[in-house]
Design a protein around this motif. Sequence first.
Motif, PDB file in Angstrom:
ATOM      1  N   ALA A   3       0.801  -1.186   0.048  1.00  0.00           N
ATOM      2  CA  ALA A   3       0.145  -0.137   0.039  1.00  0.00           C
ATOM      3  C   ALA A   3       0.885   1.349  -0.061  1.00  0.00           C
ATOM      4  CB  ALA A   3      -0.930  -0.174   1.083  1.00  0.00           C
ATOM      5  N   ASP A   4       0.788   1.873  -1.030  1.00  0.00           N
ATOM      6  CA  ASP A   4       1.872   3.117  -1.330  1.00  0.00           C
ATOM      7  C   ASP A   4       0.911   4.356  -0.923  1.00  0.00           C
ATOM      8  OD1 ASP A   4       3.598   5.057  -2.016  1.00  0.00           O
ATOM      9  OD2 ASP A   4       3.666   4.246  -4.262  1.00  0.00           O
TER      10      ASP A   4
ATOM     11  N   ILE B  27       3.878   2.197   3.067  1.00  0.00           N
ATOM     12  CA  ILE B  27       4.922   2.826   2.776  1.00  0.00           C
ATOM     13  C   ILE B  27       4.240   4.204   2.758  1.00  0.00           C
ATOM     14  CG2 ILE B  27       6.805   4.111   1.506  1.00  0.00           C
ATOM     15  CD1 ILE B  27       7.616   1.168   0.649  1.00  0.00           C
ATOM     16  N   GLU B  28       4.574   5.244   3.674  1.00  0.00           N
ATOM     17  CA  GLU B  28       4.035   6.696   3.507  1.00  0.00           C
ATOM     18  C   GLU B  28       5.205   7.655   3.808  1.00  0.00           C
ATOM     19  OE1 GLU B  28       3.542   9.179   6.094  1.00  0.00           O
ATOM     20  OE2 GLU B  28       4.050   7.699   7.717  1.00  0.00           O
ATOM     21  N   ASN B  29       5.020   8.893   3.217  1.00  0.00           N
ATOM     22  CA  ASN B  29       5.933  10.200   3.397  1.00  0.00           C
ATOM     23  C   ASN B  29       5.113  11.329   3.758  1.00  0.00           C
ATOM     24  OD1 ASN B  29       4.785  10.597   0.936  1.00  0.00           O
ATOM     25  ND2 ASN B  29       7.203  10.998  -0.013  1.00  0.00           N
TER      26      ASN B  29
ATOM     27  N   ASP C 130      -2.024   5.723  10.763  1.00  0.00           N
ATOM     28  CA  ASP C 130      -0.798   5.721  11.196  1.00  0.00           C
ATOM     29  C   ASP C 130      -0.505   4.331  11.678  1.00  0.00           C
ATOM     30  OD1 ASP C 130      -2.861   6.089  13.112  1.00  0.00           O
ATOM     31  OD2 ASP C 130      -1.276   6.228  14.728  1.00  0.00           O
ATOM     32  N   HIS C 131       0.983   4.192  12.122  1.00  0.00           N
ATOM     33  CA  HIS C 131       1.408   2.793  12.469  1.00  0.00           C
ATOM     34  C   HIS C 131       0.770   2.180  13.496  1.00  0.00           C
ATOM     35  CE1 HIS C 131       4.223   0.090  14.385  1.00  0.00           C
ATOM     36  NE2 HIS C 131       4.431  -0.465  13.593  1.00  0.00           N
TER      37      HIS C 131
ATOM     38  N   VAL D 178       4.603  -4.779   7.666  1.00  0.00           N
ATOM     39  CA  VAL D 178       5.822  -3.749   7.537  1.00  0.00           C
ATOM     40  C   VAL D 178       5.452  -2.414   7.206  1.00  0.00           C
ATOM     41  CG1 VAL D 178       8.019  -3.566   6.454  1.00  0.00           C
ATOM     42  CG2 VAL D 178       7.215  -5.766   6.939  1.00  0.00           C
ATOM     43  N   TYR D 179       5.691  -1.429   7.891  1.00  0.00           N
ATOM     44  CA  TYR D 179       5.259   0.034   8.138  1.00  0.00           C
ATOM     45  C   TYR D 179       6.446   0.791   7.969  1.00  0.00           C
ATOM     46  CZ  TYR D 179       2.363   3.818   8.727  1.00  0.00           C
ATOM     47  OH  TYR D 179       1.346   5.066   8.490  1.00  0.00           O
ATOM     48  N   ALA D 180       6.778   1.580   6.772  1.00  0.00           N
ATOM     49  CA  ALA D 180       7.830   2.439   6.660  1.00  0.00           C
ATOM     50  C   ALA D 180       7.379   3.767   6.519  1.00  0.00           C
ATOM     51  CB  ALA D 180       8.519   2.040   5.508  1.00  0.00           C
ATOM     52  N   SER D 181       7.889   4.447   7.426  1.00  0.00           N
ATOM     53  CA  SER D 181       7.482   5.959   7.472  1.00  0.00           C
ATOM     54  C   SER D 181       8.746   6.750   6.746  1.00  0.00           C
ATOM     55  CB  SER D 181       7.005   6.604   8.641  1.00  0.00           C
ATOM     56  OG  SER D 181       5.734   6.152   9.006  1.00  0.00           O
ATOM     57  N   ILE D 182       8.693   7.564   5.874  1.00  0.00           N
ATOM     58  CA  ILE D 182       9.832   8.297   5.206  1.00  0.00           C
ATOM     59  C   ILE D 182       9.796   9.788   5.476  1.00  0.00           C
ATOM     60  CG2 ILE D 182      10.967   9.113   3.006  1.00  0.00           C
ATOM     61  CD1 ILE D 182       9.946   6.355   1.906  1.00  0.00           C
ATOM     62  N   SER D 183      10.856  10.476   6.026  1.00  0.00           N
ATOM     63  CA  SER D 183      10.648  11.824   6.452  1.00  0.00           C
ATOM     64  C   SER D 183      11.998  12.489   6.154  1.00  0.00           C
ATOM     65  CB  SER D 183      10.215  12.219   7.679  1.00  0.00           C
ATOM     66  OG  SER D 183      10.929  11.666   8.788  1.00  0.00           O
ATOM     67  N   GLY D 184      12.136  13.780   5.904  1.00  0.00           N
ATOM     68  CA  GLY D 184      13.373  14.256   5.743  1.00  0.00           C
ATOM     69  C   GLY D 184      14.329  14.416   6.954  1.00  0.00           C
ATOM     70  N   PHE D 185      13.820  14.353   8.000  1.00  0.00           N
ATOM     71  CA  PHE D 185      14.678  14.619   9.110  1.00  0.00           C
ATOM     72  C   PHE D 185      14.319  13.612  10.279  1.00  0.00           C
ATOM     73  CE2 PHE D 185      14.662  18.483   6.896  1.00  0.00           C
ATOM     74  CZ  PHE D 185      16.215  18.881   6.841  1.00  0.00           C
TER      75      PHE D 185
END
Length: 328
Positions: free
Chosen positions: A15-16, A97-99, A111-112, A123-130
């Motif tokens: 799930a993107d 996967i979410e950003n 949310d997770h 498998v839950y992946a959160s992408i952020s800049g910092f």
Amino acid sequence: MNGGSPGPLDGLLVADFSRILAGPYATMLLADLGADVVKVEGPGGDDTRGWMPPVRDGVSTYYLGINRGKRSIALDFRDEGDARLARELSRRADVVIENFKPGGLARYGLDHASVSAGNPGVVYASISGFGAGPGRKVPGYDLMVQAISGLMSLTGQRAVVPREATKNRRVNVLGAQIVGTTPDRLWQPTCGKIDAGMLLEFVCADLAGLPGGAAALELAADGLDGQLPGWARSRPCTVVLDNASAHTAKAFKGRRKQLTKIGVELFYLPPRSPELNDIELVWRQAKYQDYPQRAQTSTDAIGKAVDQAMNHQRDRIRQSATNRIQAA
């Protein structure tokens, strides 16, 4: 994967919920390896759909390049029915996967904590800049990274005239570069902010040459240009916009097709794109070379200085074209 034997991730459902680049690039790699990736986009689609040119079949090739091999669905999380579909997708998914900005999906139950409660093996992946530290709410844009790291200091800064009074003094310029056998430059200085309506009027009146400007656009697009004295369709022209808010403004809603009918194509270049850098180089030359005096005391004086700088630029373009013709 398309054709051939199944990839190593065949049968894996992803799930993107990501946008722009980092997340879509990650899910693109998963799709390349055979995963079934379902990309969830907002009602207006991923922002990169509008990053054009280049374009193929009306869609940005940037978007197509990093979203290949995926299925896509448009959902508005503010609508409870759509949010329910998104939660069901995350419940079935092997990978999410979410950003979004940290915490941005919690209000929708995506949310997770919410997803893992109904799907413990996800498998839950959160992408952020910092990351998750103090700067977690800062968007991970290129300019932000340059500024925070200090890299931006290498580009230098504009010299400021000491004690220069800047209150109530502002002149913006709408301008266009005409290329081809008779290159030229058109511009229109204006005091204060440039809005989409002014931009549309400039395109219609100054570039397309429509008598009556934008007010006559519908008439011309309907094929009734014979009723417009002194105007007929000329050669096609491409207008490149570097302002996203103007590109999506209501003033242009429904007008792109009309502009296309009279030979005007609109494109948007995102900030920091190589093509936009080439265009801005011309304006920087006008600003810093042809406009050396930077301490005018009135808006009229600034306007005259801008016109003088642009005239220098136009004369340079015309002379260059004359030289090329003589050389040929």
